[in-house]
Design a protein around this motif. Sequence first.
Motif, PDB file in Angstrom:
ATOM      1  N   GLY A  43       0.808  -1.212   0.000  1.00  0.00           N
ATOM      2  CA  GLY A  43       0.000   0.000   0.000  1.00  0.00           C
ATOM      3  C   GLY A  43       0.840   1.260   0.000  1.00  0.00           C
ATOM      4  N   ARG A  44       0.488   2.174   0.889  1.00  0.00           N
ATOM      5  CA  ARG A  44       1.155   3.483   0.946  1.00  0.00           C
ATOM      6  C   ARG A  44       2.551   3.423   1.550  1.00  0.00           C
ATOM      7  N   GLN A  45       2.976   2.281   2.037  1.00  0.00           N
ATOM      8  CA  GLN A  45       4.334   2.156   2.566  1.00  0.00           C
ATOM      9  C   GLN A  45       5.384   2.412   1.488  1.00  0.00           C
ATOM     10  N   GLU A  46       5.015   2.165   0.221  1.00  0.00           N
ATOM     11  CA  GLU A  46       5.955   2.395  -0.875  1.00  0.00           C
ATOM     12  C   GLU A  46       6.281   3.874  -1.045  1.00  0.00           C
ATOM     13  N   GLN A  47       5.442   4.756  -0.488  1.00  0.00           N
ATOM     14  CA  GLN A  47       5.699   6.193  -0.587  1.00  0.00           C
ATOM     15  C   GLN A  47       6.689   6.668   0.473  1.00  0.00           C
ATOM     16  N   TYR A  48       6.732   5.966   1.599  1.00  0.00           N
ATOM     17  CA  TYR A  48       7.555   6.417   2.720  1.00  0.00           C
ATOM     18  C   TYR A  48       8.852   5.624   2.868  1.00  0.00           C
ATOM     19  N   PHE A  49       8.769   4.320   2.687  1.00  0.00           N
ATOM     20  CA  PHE A  49       9.929   3.469   2.948  1.00  0.00           C
ATOM     21  C   PHE A  49      10.559   3.052   1.619  1.00  0.00           C
ATOM     22  N   VAL A  50      11.310   3.993   1.040  1.00  0.00           N
ATOM     23  CA  VAL A  50      11.964   3.748  -0.249  1.00  0.00           C
ATOM     24  C   VAL A  50      13.428   4.158  -0.166  1.00  0.00           C
ATOM     25  N   GLY A  51      14.239   3.627  -1.067  1.00  0.00           N
ATOM     26  CA  GLY A  51      15.655   3.998  -1.130  1.00  0.00           C
ATOM     27  C   GLY A  51      16.385   3.659   0.149  1.00  0.00           C
ATOM     28  N   ASP A  52      17.076   4.668   0.698  1.00  0.00           N
ATOM     29  CA  ASP A  52      17.817   4.466   1.946  1.00  0.00           C
ATOM     30  C   ASP A  52      16.918   4.432   3.165  1.00  0.00           C
ATOM     31  N   ASN A  53      15.638   4.699   2.983  1.00  0.00           N
ATOM     32  CA  ASN A  53      14.707   4.761   4.109  1.00  0.00           C
ATOM     33  C   ASN A  53      13.852   3.499   4.250  1.00  0.00           C
ATOM     34  N   VAL A  54      14.246   2.422   3.592  1.00  0.00           N
ATOM     35  CA  VAL A  54      13.474   1.181   3.726  1.00  0.00           C
ATOM     36  C   VAL A  54      13.640   0.628   5.138  1.00  0.00           C
ATOM     37  N   ILE A  55      12.697  -0.196   5.554  1.00  0.00           N
ATOM     38  CA  ILE A  55      12.805  -0.853   6.852  1.00  0.00           C
ATOM     39  C   ILE A  55      13.882  -1.926   6.768  1.00  0.00           C
ATOM     40  N   ALA A  56      14.870  -1.820   7.663  1.00  0.00           N
ATOM     41  CA  ALA A  56      15.991  -2.768   7.652  1.00  0.00           C
ATOM     42  C   ALA A  56      16.605  -2.807   9.046  1.00  0.00           C
ATOM     43  N   PRO A  57      17.327  -3.878   9.388  1.00  0.00           N
ATOM     44  CA  PRO A  57      18.025  -3.918  10.684  1.00  0.00           C
ATOM     45  C   PRO A  57      19.097  -2.838  10.756  1.00  0.00           C
ATOM     46  N   VAL A  58      19.268  -2.255  11.924  1.00  0.00           N
ATOM     47  CA  VAL A  58      20.309  -1.242  12.118  1.00  0.00           C
ATOM     48  C   VAL A  58      21.677  -1.854  11.884  1.00  0.00           C
ATOM     49  N   ASN A  59      21.900  -3.032  12.428  1.00  0.00           N
ATOM     50  CA  ASN A  59      23.160  -3.760  12.233  1.00  0.00           C
ATOM     51  C   ASN A  59      22.870  -5.027  11.438  1.00  0.00           C
ATOM     52  N   PRO A  60      23.286  -5.086  10.182  1.00  0.00           N
ATOM     53  CA  PRO A  60      22.959  -6.257   9.345  1.00  0.00           C
ATOM     54  C   PRO A  60      23.682  -7.526   9.763  1.00  0.00           C
ATOM     55  N   ASP A  61      24.695  -7.427  10.621  1.00  0.00           N
ATOM     56  CA  ASP A  61      25.506  -8.595  10.961  1.00  0.00           C
ATOM     57  C   ASP A  61      25.103  -9.243  12.278  1.00  0.00           C
ATOM     58  N   ILE A  62      23.927  -8.937  12.798  1.00  0.00           N
ATOM     59  CA  ILE A  62      23.445  -9.614  14.003  1.00  0.00           C
ATOM     60  C   ILE A  62      23.133 -11.075  13.658  1.00  0.00           C
ATOM     61  N   LEU A  63      23.728 -11.988  14.395  1.00  0.00           N
ATOM     62  CA  LEU A  63      23.535 -13.421  14.132  1.00  0.00           C
ATOM     63  C   LEU A  63      22.190 -13.875  14.690  1.00  0.00           C
ATOM     64  N   ILE A  64      21.369 -14.471  13.855  1.00  0.00           N
ATOM     65  CA  ILE A  64      20.055 -14.962  14.272  1.00  0.00           C
ATOM     66  C   ILE A  64      20.105 -16.448  14.602  1.00  0.00           C
ATOM     67  N   ALA A  65      20.717 -17.252  13.731  1.00  0.00           N
ATOM     68  CA  ALA A  65      20.776 -18.702  13.947  1.00  0.00           C
ATOM     69  C   ALA A  65      21.893 -19.304  13.099  1.00  0.00           C
ATOM     70  N   LYS A  66      22.254 -20.533  13.430  1.00  0.00           N
ATOM     71  CA  LYS A  66      23.219 -21.304  12.629  1.00  0.00           C
ATOM     72  C   LYS A  66      22.504 -22.542  12.072  1.00  0.00           C
ATOM     73  N   LEU A  67      22.712 -22.792  10.793  1.00  0.00           N
ATOM     74  CA  LEU A  67      22.051 -23.913  10.125  1.00  0.00           C
ATOM     75  C   LEU A  67      23.087 -24.893   9.581  1.00  0.00           C
ATOM     76  N   ARG A  68      22.626 -26.095   9.318  1.00  0.00           N
ATOM     77  CA  ARG A  68      23.429 -27.111   8.655  1.00  0.00           C
ATOM     78  C   ARG A  68      22.595 -27.704   7.516  1.00  0.00           C
ATOM     79  N   PRO A  69      23.220 -28.365   6.558  1.00  0.00           N
ATOM     80  CA  PRO A  69      22.472 -28.862   5.385  1.00  0.00           C
ATOM     81  C   PRO A  69      21.201 -29.605   5.770  1.00  0.00           C
ATOM     82  N   GLY A  70      20.117 -29.253   5.090  1.00  0.00           N
ATOM     83  CA  GLY A  70      18.817 -29.849   5.355  1.00  0.00           C
ATOM     84  C   GLY A  70      17.954 -29.037   6.301  1.00  0.00           C
ATOM     85  N   GLN A  71      18.539 -28.044   6.975  1.00  0.00           N
ATOM     86  CA  GLN A  71      17.784 -27.195   7.903  1.00  0.00           C
ATOM     87  C   GLN A  71      17.355 -25.907   7.204  1.00  0.00           C
ATOM     88  N   ALA A  72      16.196 -25.391   7.580  1.00  0.00           N
ATOM     89  CA  ALA A  72      15.665 -24.193   6.931  1.00  0.00           C
ATOM     90  C   ALA A  72      14.811 -23.404   7.915  1.00  0.00           C
TER      91      ALA A  72
END
Length: 397
Positions: free
Chosen positions: A215-244
């Motif tokens: 909807g109207r989010q495309e008018q506000y959250f564009v370019g450098d102002n998109v919603i994103a994590p402040v620190n992109p390198d925060i570790l969430i989880a570790k996976l191994r083959p077959g895990q998703a």
Amino acid sequence: MAPLVPSQEELQRRRIIGINAETVTNIPSTDFPGHWPGESHGWAVDEFQKVCAQTFFRAITCAIEQILTICIEQNFQVEFHRNDQFEASFSLIGLDASVANAFRRILMAEIPTIAIEDVFIHNNTSVIQDEVLAQRLGLIPLKGSVEGINWMQWFKKATEEGGEEDGPCDFNTIVLHLDVECYKNEHAAKDEQDPRKLYTNAHVYAKDLLFTPVGRQEQYFVGDNVIAPVNPDILIAKLRPGQAIQMELHCQKGIGADHAKFSPVATASYRLLPDIKIERPILGDDAKKFAKCFPKGVIGLESVTSAEAAKRGSGYEGHAGEQKAVVKDAFSDTVSRECLRHDEFKDKVKLGRVRDHFIFNVESTGQFDSDVLFLEAVKVLKLKCNRWKRGLTDLMA
């Protein structure tokens, strides 16, 4: 008899909280009737109305710039010491402790931000349990257009009284997706031991969260102002083959009073400005020892001048050229009282703190720049004052 007018020296003395070897003195406020003989600190309706008409009610109905102008007229000052994107240090001078603490509490608990509120898990075959993974995701600080965040509305939830819950809409919910699967890297070396090279998507980071505007989010959250994590390198989880991990995340607007994940600051604290007065000369080796009692840079060493040595009663007679201790930077002192442990300094130095000089340190989580946070706190306090004014008007109507 007309009320006595205290001298500037006396008023300055009242501003200092005494730091002694084992006690702290001059803590309470003294601006109330009867505390100082001959002085009038009584509360009067006429005087209260006059002050309110000239300052308070003007302040709560004008813009932030005018608020600061009025405060400066009332001997209020703001001094910035550090102004980085994620950390700011500044002083508020001339305020009561209740007002300074109001700003601190607003910074921590009442400035609206966005955070992950609802997690819809479609598939999680990692070793992390669903509820633990949802908790980790909720605590990841997000950033985006401040204008867009202000445009968003509160998500209305169902109440015990039977109120209906709002459905997710473009103006109250931001959607993120996390869809990651781990598999072997066919091009990895046979003797490779690093799982990040041996497997693809072995580590799931905050940068894997994908924003899906609607909807109207495309008018506000564009370019450098998109919603994103402040620190992109925060570790969430570790996976191994077959895990998703496959899930849909709904972000909503909230305040720190509801949950710490909505707080826009990592820390928001203040301390009183240290006050160090050298009452009697400290010379020679004693001066060097005295300097070591404080953090580096607080106490400096200077040579006694001929003029000081020639002045009667200065305490420097006959000590021309010797080193003396002087206060260089009281701002950096931590008020450790170390110097009061030594008998040779007990009668030569007086420690204190200035009761109306608040040194703030604000560390932003990233959704707002650190210096903007204080202005946001002023806006919130202004809204509170406006609500109070309306309530007072209704009460007196």
